[in-house]
Design a protein around this motif. Structure first.
Motif, PDB file in Angstrom:
ATOM      1  N   ARG A 223       0.847  -1.293   0.017  1.00  0.00           N
ATOM      2  CA  ARG A 223      -0.002   0.068   0.207  1.00  0.00           C
ATOM      3  C   ARG A 223       0.754   1.178  -0.018  1.00  0.00           C
ATOM      4  O   ARG A 223       0.671   2.158  -0.777  1.00  0.00           O
ATOM      5  CB  ARG A 223      -1.017   0.023   1.167  1.00  0.00           C
ATOM      6  CG  ARG A 223      -1.943  -0.908   1.130  1.00  0.00           C
ATOM      7  CD  ARG A 223      -3.397  -0.663   2.350  1.00  0.00           C
ATOM      8  NE  ARG A 223      -2.699  -0.762   3.442  1.00  0.00           N
ATOM      9  CZ  ARG A 223      -2.510  -1.953   4.314  1.00  0.00           C
ATOM     10  NH1 ARG A 223      -2.951  -3.107   3.764  1.00  0.00           N
ATOM     11  NH2 ARG A 223      -2.255  -1.816   5.653  1.00  0.00           N
ATOM     12  N   ASP A 224       1.820   1.259   0.754  1.00  0.00           N
ATOM     13  CA  ASP A 224       2.918   2.585   0.745  1.00  0.00           C
ATOM     14  C   ASP A 224       3.271   2.553  -0.542  1.00  0.00           C
ATOM     15  O   ASP A 224       3.544   3.816  -0.965  1.00  0.00           O
ATOM     16  CB  ASP A 224       4.208   2.100   1.668  1.00  0.00           C
ATOM     17  CG  ASP A 224       3.860   2.036   3.177  1.00  0.00           C
ATOM     18  OD1 ASP A 224       2.774   2.388   3.387  1.00  0.00           O
ATOM     19  OD2 ASP A 224       4.496   1.423   4.016  1.00  0.00           O
ATOM     20  N   GLY A 226       1.871   1.944  -3.322  1.00  0.00           N
ATOM     21  CA  GLY A 226       0.316   2.217  -4.166  1.00  0.00           C
ATOM     22  C   GLY A 226       0.482   1.141  -4.904  1.00  0.00           C
ATOM     23  O   GLY A 226      -0.314   1.434  -6.020  1.00  0.00           O
ATOM     24  N   GLU A 229      -3.446  -0.344  -6.166  1.00  0.00           N
ATOM     25  CA  GLU A 229      -4.057   0.475  -7.064  1.00  0.00           C
ATOM     26  C   GLU A 229      -3.651   0.246  -8.590  1.00  0.00           C
ATOM     27  O   GLU A 229      -4.380   0.765  -9.397  1.00  0.00           O
ATOM     28  CB  GLU A 229      -3.994   1.928  -6.718  1.00  0.00           C
ATOM     29  CG  GLU A 229      -4.583   2.415  -5.480  1.00  0.00           C
ATOM     30  CD  GLU A 229      -4.184   3.595  -4.713  1.00  0.00           C
ATOM     31  OE1 GLU A 229      -3.262   4.388  -5.558  1.00  0.00           O
ATOM     32  OE2 GLU A 229      -4.809   3.985  -3.857  1.00  0.00           O
ATOM     33  N   LYS A 230      -2.479  -0.468  -8.517  1.00  0.00           N
ATOM     34  CA  LYS A 230      -2.115  -0.780 -10.040  1.00  0.00           C
ATOM     35  C   LYS A 230      -2.455  -2.471 -10.344  1.00  0.00           C
ATOM     36  O   LYS A 230      -2.176  -2.814 -11.593  1.00  0.00           O
ATOM     37  CB  LYS A 230      -0.785  -0.616 -10.147  1.00  0.00           C
ATOM     38  CG  LYS A 230      -0.307   0.885  -9.841  1.00  0.00           C
ATOM     39  CD  LYS A 230       1.310   1.062 -10.021  1.00  0.00           C
ATOM     40  CE  LYS A 230       1.492   2.501  -9.727  1.00  0.00           C
ATOM     41  NZ  LYS A 230       2.850   2.737  -9.183  1.00  0.00           N
TER      42      LYS A 230
END
Lengths: 340, 171
Positions: A223-224, A226, A229-230
């Motif tokens: 999550r850090d 990101g 989201e991909k």
């Protein structure tokens, strides 16, 4: 079985922002919690064995993984199983291992499979031949999972072979990869996922998870960065048959991490098989709560008949019913309506 | 040799610096190499390169060296010859799934990369090996390609070698 108002073997209509015309990508992009399961490939040339093995998942999974000589053991091929599954409307995830075929053979299979309606492909490096039933085989490893992802992405998005030679129609596929948060080097694993995403991975299915804290710390890093989201992250789960089996797996199957607490819990249970199933349900319920997780991948090796029950009891599908031969869910029929 | 190759990873920073100096020198000597003919130099240089890199890294002379992006740990020593590892089978303590008494080549690579200034190039996705280059000299190819690239920059000519020039630092 009621007559379907449409042919399930025809791909879904193209949709903006989607790279495939299959159900799995649609379910994930719609924000649903997805469920996939692994089919144990038969040592047989009988198609009915494939259909029998797939039928236990009907109505409970969004896609079925067809393994490609997993553990370096010889079985019916992944491309063959996928071809059979698409004939009757199942959504297969074709696993492609780099162990047995070179880049020429693999690219040909990608085109052939896509032509037969395979919408999802999972790129793997593959297990070493030493672990399987034919340790004398020649390991190929011409590509690796990363270059395989790039190769298929290039075929899809740039409409060319790895050599640059053009394709007249590209394979419309949703590209997947494997991830193992439970093997060293732990610090590097999230970066490795980032690298797979850079190479083309749109979803990953992880190795078996038996250690929630370990998954949580991995997901925190993911999550850090990101990455959630991909890329859709489906966490691998499965029921353990007994403490003895768990110990054997831990000692003999590379890459599977089973904490002592899990083995102690099974040892302490009166009915170990039942306990293994309950543990699997609990794990799924805990995994579902971790932010960034998009679904689960159930690998119930030789206990495939338990999958429906496990998924049902975990409650992850809520009211949603994945595709079934006889019943069409609302989501799908709407899409069919737009098609006609 | 296994012990030497592990030494190389432990001294990845030093070897990186050495390599930069050496690579730069080879590149600057390009006019001489061109005069002598790259084709004529190929065999003797490949023999020397194979001996030195064989000793330091257990090099397999794949012909497309990526040591600068793999923490000075040669990926061809991975039993799966992964150019983008490690696989998911790494054992506790960072040992190989197939050769259980050998440290995973890619765990070593990650450790080596952390010591290097350009270590982050380990994040670059490496293309599959071009098997037709097996046994050829990476040093000469890198020198020739970089010198050509520099000349092209000066003259503004057509790019030499295409996309592969953009690979992570070939050594």
């Amino acid at each position: 079985m009621t007559e379907l108002p449409y042919d399930p073997t025809i791909p879904l209509p193209p949709l903006a922002g989607h790279s495939s015309r299959g159900r799995l990508e649609r379910v994930l992009r719609a924000g649903e919690f997805a469920v996939t399961a692994e089919l144990n490939p038969p040592d047989s040339a009988d198609r009915d064995e494939v259909y029998e093995r797939a039928s236990v998942f009907e109505g409970w999974v969004d896609a079925i993984n067809a393994t490609d000589g997993s553990g370096a053991n010889c079985h019916m091929s992944s491309v063959g199983i996928c071809a059979l599954l698409t004939r009757v409307g199942y959504a297969p995830v074709m696993q492609i291992s780099c162990r047995d075929r070179n880049r020429i053979a693999i690219q040909g299979d990608v085109l052939g499979a896509a032509a037969m309606g395979v919408a999802n492909m999972l790129c793997l490096s593959g297990d070493g031949v030493e672990t399987g039933d034919q340790p004398g085989a020649k390991p190929v490893f011409d590509l690796d999972c990363m270059s395989l992802l790039e190769t298929i992405r290039k075929m899809r998005d740039e409409r060319v072979f790895l050599s640059g030679r053009p394709l007249s129609a590209p394979p419309e596929v949703f590209l997947g990869a494997a991830a193992n948060p439970f093997a060293p080097p732990y610090d590097y694993r999230p970066f490795r996922l980032a690298k797979k995403i850079a190479a083309g991975a749109q979803f990953v299915q992880t190795q078996y998870c038996f250690d929630i804290p370990m998954l949580e710390s991995y997901m925190a890093r993911v999550r850090d960065l990101g990455l959630h989201e991909k890329c859709f992250i489906l966490v691998g789960v499965g029921p353990l048959v007994s403490a003895r089996a768990a110990k054997w797996i831990r000692a003999n199957v590379p890459g599977i991490h089973i904490p002592d607490a899990v083995i102690r819990r099974l040892e302490g249970a009166e009915r170990q098989k039942r306990e293994g199933r309950n543990l699997c349900v609990e794990l799924i319920q805990q995994i579902r709560e971790i932010p960034g997780v998009s679904g689960i991948h159930v690998m119930a090796y030789r206990q495939e008949e338990l999958v429906a029950d496990i998924v049902h009891e975990s409650g992850v599908l809520k009211e949603r019913k994945p595709w079934r031969g006889a019943v069409i869910d609302r989501h799908l029929s709407e899409q069919v309506a737009t098609q006609t | 040799m296994y012990a030497v190759r592990r030494w190389s990873v432990r001294h990845a920073r030093f070897l990186e610096r050495l390599y930069r100096l050496f690579g730069g020198a080879l590149e600057r000597l390009d006019p001489i190499w061109r005069m002598m003919g790259y084709a004529r130099l190929e065999k003797p240089v490949a023999a020397v390169e194979g001996t030195i890199k064989g000793f330091l890294f257990d090099c397999r002379m794949c012909g497309r060296c990526v040591l600068g992006s793999t923490g000075m740990s040669c990926p061809m020593n991975c039993p799966k010859q992964l150019r983008n590892g490690p696989c998911g089978g790494v054992r506790d303590g960072g040992y190989c799934e197939i050769k259980s008494d050998m440290r995973c080549v890619w765990v070593e690579a990650w450790e080596g990369a952390e010591r290097m200034r350009q270590g982050m190039t380990i994040d670059i996705v490496q293309l599959p090996v071009d098997n037709s280059l097996q046994g050829s000299s990476s040093w000469m190819r890198a020198a020739r390609e970089r010198a050509a690239e520099r000349r092209e920059k000066v003259t503004g000519g057509i790019a030499f070698g295409g996309a592969r020039l953009k690979d992570a630092e070939p050594q």
